[in-house]
Write a protein that holds these residues in place. Structure first.
Motif, PDB file in Angstrom:
ATOM      1  N   ARG A  67      -0.376  23.848 -44.775  1.00  0.00           N
ATOM      2  CA  ARG A  67      -1.457  24.804 -45.063  1.00  0.00           C
ATOM      3  C   ARG A  67      -1.107  25.659 -46.269  1.00  0.00           C
ATOM      4  O   ARG A  67      -1.968  25.963 -47.087  1.00  0.00           O
ATOM      5  N   ARG A  68       0.169  26.045 -46.394  1.00  0.00           N
ATOM      6  CA  ARG A  68       0.584  26.843 -47.552  1.00  0.00           C
ATOM      7  C   ARG A  68       0.465  26.023 -48.832  1.00  0.00           C
ATOM      8  O   ARG A  68       0.018  26.526 -49.858  1.00  0.00           O
ATOM      9  N   THR A  71      -3.190  25.880 -49.858  1.00  0.00           N
ATOM     10  CA  THR A  71      -3.702  27.096 -50.496  1.00  0.00           C
ATOM     11  C   THR A  71      -3.102  27.266 -51.884  1.00  0.00           C
ATOM     12  O   THR A  71      -3.747  27.794 -52.777  1.00  0.00           O
ATOM     13  N   ASP A  72      -1.857  26.811 -52.093  1.00  0.00           N
ATOM     14  CA  ASP A  72      -1.245  26.915 -53.415  1.00  0.00           C
ATOM     15  C   ASP A  72      -1.927  25.998 -54.418  1.00  0.00           C
ATOM     16  O   ASP A  72      -2.071  26.346 -55.589  1.00  0.00           O
ATOM     17  N   ASP A  74      -5.087  24.960 -54.195  1.00  0.00           N
ATOM     18  CA  ASP A  74      -6.486  25.346 -54.357  1.00  0.00           C
ATOM     19  C   ASP A  74      -6.644  26.500 -55.331  1.00  0.00           C
ATOM     20  O   ASP A  74      -7.662  26.613 -55.999  1.00  0.00           O
ATOM     21  N   VAL A  75      -5.651  27.366 -55.425  1.00  0.00           N
ATOM     22  CA  VAL A  75      -5.731  28.522 -56.302  1.00  0.00           C
ATOM     23  C   VAL A  75      -5.318  28.091 -57.707  1.00  0.00           C
ATOM     24  O   VAL A  75      -4.194  27.651 -57.916  1.00  0.00           O
TER      25      VAL A  75
END
Length: 140
Positions: A67-68, A71-72, A74-75
């Motif tokens: 999950r981390r 998110t890394d 996606d940003v």
């Protein structure tokens, strides 16, 4: 969350459930054996739930890491890339560079000899020449 429902992650989820249920079942089996009089089974009755807990911990940690990573990626980064990344095609292989060989040449000229090393080597050669002697018999 969609990344956790790929075929590889589904296999991981199923493996986690199967292992936890199996380990807890083995723990229950050891408890029943221990209650029947096998005292060694008390230790195993404690170990199997610990193994199940470890499987849950590793699974939880991997989910959190995935999950981390999601998110890394996606940003978008605020800084533009300094140089473009090389194009990688489906059949290409990463570049593998050959190792560099370094020749080692002994230093010429007057080499300073370590006096402690020379004394120790003399001591060892004396011990080798006198197999029945004790270290306290060394004359040096």
């Amino acid at each position: 969350m969609r990344r956790l429902w790929t075929p590889a992650w589904i296999a991981r989820h199923v493996a986690m459930v199967v292992l936890v249920v199996g380990f807890l079942g083995l723990g229950w089996w050891q408890i029943s054996r221990a209650a029947a009089g096998n005292s060694l089974s008390w230790g195993y009755a404690v170990e199997w739930p610990i193994f199940a807990g470890f499987v849950v911990y590793v699974w939880w940690r991997e989910v959190k890491l995935a999950r981390r990573r999601a998110t890394d990626t996606d940003v978008p980064s605020a800084e533009p890339a300094a140089e473009p990344a090389p194009a990688v095609t489906a059949g290409s292989r990463p570049a593998v560079r050959r190792p560099v060989r370094v020749s080692r040449m002994p230093s010429g000229g007057d080499a300073v000899e370590d006096t402690d090393l020379a004394a120790y080597n003399n001591y060892l050669s004396w011990l080798s020449a006198n197999p029945g002697a004790r270290p306290g018999d060394y004359p040096g």
